[in-house]
Design a protein around this motif. Structure first.
Motif, PDB file in Angstrom:
ATOM      1  N   ALA A  11     -27.710  -1.307 -31.715  1.00  8.88           N
ATOM      2  CA  ALA A  11     -27.039  -1.583 -33.010  1.00  8.88           C
ATOM      3  C   ALA A  11     -25.489  -2.040 -32.607  1.00  8.88           C
ATOM      4  N   ALA A  12     -24.898  -1.265 -31.382  1.00  3.09           N
ATOM      5  CA  ALA A  12     -23.732  -1.828 -30.985  1.00  3.09           C
ATOM      6  C   ALA A  12     -23.460  -3.353 -30.360  1.00  3.09           C
ATOM      7  N   ARG A  13     -24.718  -3.829 -30.085  1.00  2.00           N
ATOM      8  CA  ARG A  13     -24.598  -5.299 -29.566  1.00  2.00           C
ATOM      9  C   ARG A  13     -24.894  -6.137 -30.800  1.00  2.00           C
ATOM     10  N   LEU A  14     -25.571  -5.791 -31.601  1.00  2.82           N
ATOM     11  CA  LEU A  14     -25.735  -6.472 -32.875  1.00  2.82           C
ATOM     12  C   LEU A  14     -24.438  -6.477 -33.672  1.00  2.82           C
ATOM     13  N   THR A  15     -23.733  -5.325 -33.734  1.00  2.48           N
ATOM     14  CA  THR A  15     -22.427  -5.367 -34.221  1.00  2.48           C
ATOM     15  C   THR A  15     -21.284  -6.244 -33.634  1.00  2.48           C
ATOM     16  N   LEU A  16     -21.283  -6.314 -31.992  1.00  2.00           N
ATOM     17  CA  LEU A  16     -20.710  -7.150 -31.358  1.00  2.00           C
ATOM     18  C   LEU A  16     -20.877  -8.651 -31.802  1.00  2.00           C
ATOM     19  N   GLU A  17     -22.196  -9.044 -31.875  1.00  2.00           N
ATOM     20  CA  GLU A  17     -22.567 -10.369 -32.025  1.00  2.00           C
ATOM     21  C   GLU A  17     -22.246 -10.764 -33.485  1.00  2.00           C
ATOM     22  N   ARG A  19     -19.720  -9.601 -35.305  1.00  2.00           N
ATOM     23  CA  ARG A  19     -18.394  -9.768 -35.215  1.00  2.00           C
ATOM     24  C   ARG A  19     -17.889 -11.102 -34.582  1.00  2.00           C
ATOM     25  N   GLU A  20     -18.307 -11.407 -33.517  1.00  2.00           N
ATOM     26  CA  GLU A  20     -18.251 -12.532 -32.740  1.00  2.00           C
ATOM     27  C   GLU A  20     -18.684 -13.882 -33.486  1.00  2.00           C
ATOM     28  N   ARG A  22     -18.589 -14.077 -36.831  1.00  2.00           N
ATOM     29  CA  ARG A  22     -17.725 -14.176 -38.114  1.00  2.00           C
ATOM     30  C   ARG A  22     -16.124 -14.739 -37.600  1.00  2.00           C
ATOM     31  N   LEU A  23     -15.709 -14.208 -36.306  1.00  2.00           N
ATOM     32  CA  LEU A  23     -14.243 -14.553 -35.824  1.00  2.00           C
ATOM     33  C   LEU A  23     -14.435 -15.717 -35.202  1.00  2.00           C
ATOM     34  N   THR A  24     -15.503 -16.395 -34.546  1.00  2.00           N
ATOM     35  CA  THR A  24     -15.465 -17.770 -33.882  1.00  2.00           C
ATOM     36  C   THR A  24     -16.176 -18.832 -35.015  1.00  2.00           C
ATOM     37  N   GLN A  25     -16.828 -18.552 -35.826  1.00  2.00           N
ATOM     38  CA  GLN A  25     -17.558 -19.466 -36.867  1.00  2.00           C
ATOM     39  C   GLN A  25     -18.484 -20.108 -35.810  1.00  2.00           C
ATOM     40  N   MET A  26     -19.085 -19.656 -34.969  1.00  2.00           N
ATOM     41  CA  MET A  26     -20.109 -20.574 -33.987  1.00  2.00           C
ATOM     42  C   MET A  26     -21.386 -19.850 -34.025  1.00  2.00           C
ATOM     43  N   ARG A  27     -22.221 -20.541 -34.125  1.00  2.00           N
ATOM     44  CA  ARG A  27     -23.742 -19.944 -34.022  1.00  2.00           C
ATOM     45  C   ARG A  27     -24.126 -19.505 -32.771  1.00  2.00           C
ATOM     46  N   GLY A  28     -24.996 -18.572 -32.567  1.00  2.00           N
ATOM     47  CA  GLY A  28     -25.277 -17.703 -31.585  1.00  2.00           C
ATOM     48  C   GLY A  28     -26.516 -18.226 -30.814  1.00  2.00           C
ATOM     49  N   GLY A  29     -27.591 -18.738 -31.695  1.00  2.00           N
ATOM     50  CA  GLY A  29     -28.641 -19.267 -31.090  1.00  2.00           C
ATOM     51  C   GLY A  29     -29.585 -18.370 -30.487  1.00  2.00           C
ATOM     52  N   VAL A  30     -30.328 -18.818 -29.605  1.00  2.00           N
ATOM     53  CA  VAL A  30     -31.368 -18.090 -28.759  1.00  2.00           C
ATOM     54  C   VAL A  30     -30.700 -16.893 -28.097  1.00  2.00           C
ATOM     55  N   PHE A  31     -29.544 -17.430 -27.297  1.00  4.47           N
ATOM     56  CA  PHE A  31     -28.893 -16.208 -26.271  1.00  4.47           C
ATOM     57  C   PHE A  31     -28.430 -15.030 -27.081  1.00  4.47           C
ATOM     58  N   ALA A  32     -28.021 -15.347 -28.523  1.00  2.55           N
ATOM     59  CA  ALA A  32     -27.459 -14.130 -29.131  1.00  2.55           C
ATOM     60  C   ALA A  32     -28.722 -13.195 -29.554  1.00  2.55           C
ATOM     61  N   LEU A  33     -29.920 -13.650 -29.748  1.00  2.00           N
ATOM     62  CA  LEU A  33     -31.166 -12.753 -29.659  1.00  2.00           C
ATOM     63  C   LEU A  33     -31.521 -12.161 -28.561  1.00  2.00           C
ATOM     64  N   LEU A  34     -31.702 -12.893 -27.362  1.00  2.00           N
ATOM     65  CA  LEU A  34     -31.642 -12.200 -26.198  1.00  2.00           C
ATOM     66  C   LEU A  34     -30.872 -11.144 -25.378  1.00  2.00           C
ATOM     67  N   ARG A  35     -29.616 -11.294 -25.935  1.00  2.00           N
ATOM     68  CA  ARG A  35     -28.524 -10.365 -25.532  1.00  2.00           C
ATOM     69  C   ARG A  35     -28.711  -8.896 -26.396  1.00  2.00           C
ATOM     70  N   LEU A  36     -29.486  -8.938 -27.670  1.00  2.00           N
ATOM     71  CA  LEU A  36     -30.025  -7.714 -28.244  1.00  2.00           C
ATOM     72  C   LEU A  36     -30.811  -6.866 -27.486  1.00  2.00           C
ATOM     73  N   ILE A  37     -31.701  -7.668 -26.761  1.00  2.00           N
ATOM     74  CA  ILE A  37     -32.880  -6.806 -26.035  1.00  2.00           C
ATOM     75  C   ILE A  37     -32.443  -5.955 -24.852  1.00  2.00           C
TER      76      ILE A  37
END
Length: 185
Positions: A11-17, A19-20, A22-37
């Motif tokens: 939940a904390a990592r999802l919130t951080l992703e 937040r990131e 929204r603030l940077t207006q960049m897509r997270g891609g596959v790396f964003a999903l992998l960082r949640l696991i």
């Protein structure tokens, strides 16, 4: 208890992703999903650059500063100390607490989160020292140009996101430290 902590971490990592993004207006891609696991986020690298930064005199002096200040040795000693602490915790969990291998690994993963963040901040301090070394040798004009060049090649993460995932501070933070001015792409 372990399950609750893992759910809180996700939940904390999802919130951080979120937040990131929204603030940077960049897509997270596959790396964003992998960082949640859990556990996977320990080994998935965070890309730091859009393209390789151009080699400059400032970068050479920065690396010379790392060598002069013995940062490589100090960083490796910190890694060894943290590794020994991790081995001790792992052995303690397996022997004294009689946990299964999977449980011990997951507890070790959770315990490593704050230590990894502190290690990142220690690395940031070394980067600031190397930047200061290069700044003293080359001056403000060269440092400002180098920071601008680095900003164009760097992915602009927020300070919190970078502290959690990166061993290098962002250009905005580094330029604020040495130039008292935040340089962004």
């Amino acid at each position: 208890m372990l399950g609750i902590f893992l759910i809180l971490e996700i939940a904390a990592r999802l919130t951080l992703e979120i937040r990131e993004r929204r603030l940077t207006q960049m897509r997270g891609g596959v790396f964003a999903l992998l960082r949640l696991i859990p556990l996977v986020n320990d080994i998935v690298p965070l890309p730091e650059h859009r393209k390789a930064p151009a080699e400059s005199e400032f970068q050479k002096k920065h690396e010379e500063g790392h060598a002069e200040l013995r940062h490589g040795i100090l960083r490796n000693l910190a890694k060894i100390a943290l590794l020994l602490l991790a081995v001790w915790l792992f052995a303690f969990l397996l022997a004294s607490r009689e946990m299964s291998l999977v449980e011990a690994v997951l507890w070790l993963h959770l315990a490593a989160i704050p230590f990894r963040t502190v290690f990142h901040l220690y690395c940031w301090h070394q980067e600031y020292e190397a930047d200061h070394y290069a700044f003293e040798k080359l001056g403000k004009k060269v440092a400002k140009a180098a920071m601008r060049d680095l900003a164009t090649s760097e992915i602009p993460y927020t300070k919190l996101f970078a502290a959690i995932y990166r061993e290098h501070p962002t250009v905005a933070i580094r330029s604020q430290k040495i130039l008292n001015k935040e340089i962004k792409a």
